[in-house]
Each structure stands twice: as C-alpha cells, then as structure tokens.
Motif scaffolding. Structure first.
Motif, PDB file in Angstrom:
ATOM      1  N   GLU A 162     -46.978 -21.868   8.841  1.00 50.50           N
ATOM      2  CA  GLU A 162     -46.327 -21.592   7.515  1.00 50.50           C
ATOM      3  C   GLU A 162     -45.111 -20.475   7.838  1.00 50.50           C
ATOM      4  O   GLU A 162     -44.225 -20.733   7.137  1.00 50.50           O
ATOM      5  N   GLU A 163     -45.297 -19.566   8.734  1.00 48.07           N
ATOM      6  CA  GLU A 163     -44.160 -18.503   9.000  1.00 48.07           C
ATOM      7  C   GLU A 163     -43.061 -19.342   9.640  1.00 48.07           C
ATOM      8  O   GLU A 163     -41.846 -18.903   9.470  1.00 48.07           O
ATOM      9  N   ILE A 164     -43.148 -20.364  10.594  1.00 45.43           N
ATOM     10  CA  ILE A 164     -41.991 -21.193  11.039  1.00 45.43           C
ATOM     11  C   ILE A 164     -41.334 -21.533   9.892  1.00 45.43           C
ATOM     12  O   ILE A 164     -40.006 -21.678   9.921  1.00 45.43           O
ATOM     13  N   LEU A 165     -42.078 -22.289   9.130  1.00 46.86           N
ATOM     14  CA  LEU A 165     -41.363 -23.077   7.838  1.00 46.86           C
ATOM     15  C   LEU A 165     -40.565 -22.134   6.892  1.00 46.86           C
ATOM     16  O   LEU A 165     -39.553 -22.381   6.464  1.00 46.86           O
ATOM     17  N   MET A 166     -41.191 -20.675   6.645  1.00 42.98           N
ATOM     18  CA  MET A 166     -40.569 -19.854   5.951  1.00 42.98           C
ATOM     19  C   MET A 166     -39.251 -19.581   6.817  1.00 42.98           C
ATOM     20  O   MET A 166     -38.406 -18.968   6.041  1.00 42.98           O
ATOM     21  N   THR A 167     -39.286 -19.233   7.850  1.00 41.16           N
ATOM     22  CA  THR A 167     -38.135 -18.676   8.756  1.00 41.16           C
ATOM     23  C   THR A 167     -37.071 -19.971   8.480  1.00 41.16           C
ATOM     24  O   THR A 167     -35.994 -19.401   8.296  1.00 41.16           O
ATOM     25  N   LEU A 168     -37.317 -21.134   8.462  1.00 41.00           N
ATOM     26  CA  LEU A 168     -36.435 -22.003   8.497  1.00 41.00           C
ATOM     27  C   LEU A 168     -35.757 -21.953   6.933  1.00 41.00           C
ATOM     28  O   LEU A 168     -34.667 -22.376   6.546  1.00 41.00           O
ATOM     29  N   ILE A 169     -36.632 -21.555   5.891  1.00 48.42           N
ATOM     30  CA  ILE A 169     -36.359 -21.697   4.654  1.00 48.42           C
ATOM     31  C   ILE A 169     -35.388 -20.521   4.221  1.00 48.42           C
ATOM     32  O   ILE A 169     -34.385 -20.385   3.369  1.00 48.42           O
ATOM     33  N   LEU A 170     -35.924 -19.341   4.581  1.00 48.12           N
ATOM     34  CA  LEU A 170     -35.338 -18.259   4.117  1.00 48.12           C
ATOM     35  C   LEU A 170     -33.702 -18.005   4.515  1.00 48.12           C
ATOM     36  O   LEU A 170     -33.483 -18.368   5.552  1.00 48.12           O
ATOM     37  N   PRO A 171     -32.729 -17.634   3.507  1.00 48.38           N
ATOM     38  CA  PRO A 171     -31.597 -17.598   3.976  1.00 48.38           C
ATOM     39  C   PRO A 171     -30.968 -16.471   4.720  1.00 48.38           C
ATOM     40  O   PRO A 171     -30.024 -16.353   5.588  1.00 48.38           O
ATOM     41  N   GLU A 172     -31.962 -15.295   4.783  1.00 51.75           N
ATOM     42  CA  GLU A 172     -31.650 -14.170   5.413  1.00 51.75           C
ATOM     43  C   GLU A 172     -33.185 -13.637   6.002  1.00 51.75           C
ATOM     44  O   GLU A 172     -33.967 -13.853   5.366  1.00 51.75           O
ATOM     45  N   TRP A 173     -33.117 -12.696   7.070  1.00 46.69           N
ATOM     46  CA  TRP A 173     -34.235 -12.013   7.478  1.00 46.69           C
ATOM     47  C   TRP A 173     -34.869 -11.277   6.338  1.00 46.69           C
ATOM     48  O   TRP A 173     -33.890 -10.344   5.805  1.00 46.69           O
ATOM     49  N   GLN A 174     -36.174 -11.143   6.034  1.00 46.21           N
ATOM     50  CA  GLN A 174     -36.762 -10.475   5.312  1.00 46.21           C
ATOM     51  C   GLN A 174     -38.131  -9.894   5.663  1.00 46.21           C
ATOM     52  O   GLN A 174     -38.669 -10.668   6.708  1.00 46.21           O
ATOM     53  N   CYS A 175     -38.774  -8.911   5.384  1.00 45.35           N
ATOM     54  CA  CYS A 175     -39.898  -8.394   5.524  1.00 45.35           C
ATOM     55  C   CYS A 175     -40.808  -8.752   4.139  1.00 45.35           C
ATOM     56  O   CYS A 175     -40.121  -8.617   3.166  1.00 45.35           O
ATOM     57  N   ASP A 176     -42.091  -8.725   4.485  1.00 48.44           N
ATOM     58  CA  ASP A 176     -43.162  -8.926   3.437  1.00 48.44           C
ATOM     59  C   ASP A 176     -42.756 -10.044   2.560  1.00 48.44           C
ATOM     60  O   ASP A 176     -43.026  -9.481   1.282  1.00 48.44           O
ATOM     61  N   VAL A 177     -42.600 -10.985   2.787  1.00 46.25           N
ATOM     62  CA  VAL A 177     -42.737 -12.217   2.013  1.00 46.25           C
ATOM     63  C   VAL A 177     -43.997 -12.902   2.462  1.00 46.25           C
ATOM     64  O   VAL A 177     -44.423 -13.428   3.317  1.00 46.25           O
ATOM     65  N   LEU A 178     -44.805 -12.751   1.241  1.00 48.66           N
ATOM     66  CA  LEU A 178     -46.242 -13.028   1.233  1.00 48.66           C
ATOM     67  C   LEU A 178     -46.733 -14.704   1.491  1.00 48.66           C
ATOM     68  O   LEU A 178     -47.949 -14.897   1.879  1.00 48.66           O
ATOM     69  N   SER A 179     -45.571 -15.458   1.154  1.00 44.26           N
ATOM     70  CA  SER A 179     -46.321 -17.043   1.120  1.00 44.26           C
ATOM     71  C   SER A 179     -45.147 -17.902   1.339  1.00 44.26           C
ATOM     72  O   SER A 179     -43.867 -17.513   1.260  1.00 44.26           O
ATOM     73  N   LEU A 180     -45.289 -19.152   1.746  1.00 42.03           N
ATOM     74  CA  LEU A 180     -44.326 -20.190   1.774  1.00 42.03           C
ATOM     75  C   LEU A 180     -43.712 -20.190   0.131  1.00 42.03           C
ATOM     76  O   LEU A 180     -42.476 -20.598   0.034  1.00 42.03           O
TER      77      LEU A 180
END
Length: 193
Positions: A162-180
């Motif tokens: 999940e977090e790998i997919l989120m990293t690939l999706i997110l346009p910039e680094w963020q903390c506390d993103v709770l889900s895909l």
C-alpha cells in the motif's frame, strides 16, 4: 517545568531510549517480564505521542519524522532481540521474513529516490500492522509462542505494498496520509486547476 506541547516529543524520545535497553536485555539470550513491560511501554508511547500531538495541535512534520525513526529503532532492536533469544523462530520464518524485509527496504528505497526522505505516512494498515506486531512480540517474548508471527508478516506485506503504491501516486512527500484512497484523492486534487 514540562510544557504540554513537549509531551509528544518526550514520548518519542522514550521509545528511542527503550529500544537499545530491550536489545541489551536480550544479549544474554534470555529475557523476562521486564522486556515485555518495556516493549509495551514503548508501543504505548507510540500510540499516545500522535494522539496527544493532534489534540495539542503540535503534530509537526519534524515530530512525525522523529516518530518514524523511533519506530525503526524500536523494531530493529526487537529483530536483533529475536535473533538473540529465539533464533529458531527466525529459522522457521526465514523466507517470509526475508520477503517482508525486502518489501520494507523497497518502500524506503522508492521514497528516498522519489522524495529524498523516508516514508512517514502513518497509514491505517501501518497501525494495524503495529498492533499485530505488539501481539506477536508479546506472544513470543512473554509466552514463547511464535504462531502470530505469520499474521505480522502478512500485514507487513500489505502495508508495504500500500505505501509503495501511495509513494508512486503522491505528487510530493507528505506525512500522515492514512490510506491509498487518501493518496489518490490528494493526487486528483493536485492535478485540478
């Protein structure tokens, strides 16, 4: 005098302090109730640092990154403690553990390549994984039972993917993103004019 806004960082610091003490306790290849109690206190500090920080409005990026590093420190010390006290458990779960470690290292590598920072997403799956680790670790060190290690490994893999997919999706680094789903929403908002 202790200011309330400093409590979350003190709880993170407590976890940093407990982690090497747990490892030190395991150096003689035996642990007792003090190990389990110390570990539970460390996990409680992890739960309450975030709750208190959000309630006080001091949940900063710096605090969340320190929280992630404290988690890494704690679980590296727990892993070495398992190696010292329960080497047969590592042998039994060798391949699944190697896959889980590879998944976590892949997550870290992808974040470092894309954002030049380690992840600090604090997802729901990470929270569930953390609770599973708590139960599995207490089961192992408190009762010599390693049956819940399977569940902890499975949740590690789910969280890593999940977090790998989120990293690939997110346009910039963020903390506390709770889900895909939250990451997808952030991406869609970012693309909007």
């Amino acid at each position: 005098m202790l200011k309330p806004e400093n409590i979350p960082m003190l709880l993170v610091g407590l976890r940093f302090a407990i982690a090497p003490l747990l490892l030190l306790d395991a150096f003689d290849h035996h642990t007792g109730i003090a190990f389990v109690v110390g570990y539970v206190i460390a996990v409680l500090s992890d739960i309450f640092d975030g709750i208190i920080a959000r309630r006080l409005g001091v949940s900063t990026e710096r605090l969340r990154i320190a929280d992630s590093w404290a988690d890494i420190s704690l679980y590296v010390c727990i892993a070495f403690s398992v190696w010292l006290v329960f080497p047969q458990t590592l042998s039994t779960f060798q391949m699944p553990l190697l896959v889980a470690v590879a998944a976590q290292l892949s997550l870290f590598a992808i974040n470092l390549i894309k954002f030049q920072k380690l992840p600090s997403l604090h997802t729901y799956t990470a929270k569930i994984w953390g609770l599973t680790l708590l139960v599995a670790t207490v089961g192992l060190f408190g009762f010599g039972n390693d049956q819940l290690v399977w569940l902890a490994i499975a949740l590690c893999l789910i969280n890593s993917v999940e977090e790998i997919l989120m990293t690939l999706i997110l346009p910039e680094w963020q903390c506390d993103v709770l889900s895909l789903a939250a990451a997808i929403q952030i991406r869609q908002t970012w693309r909007s004019p």
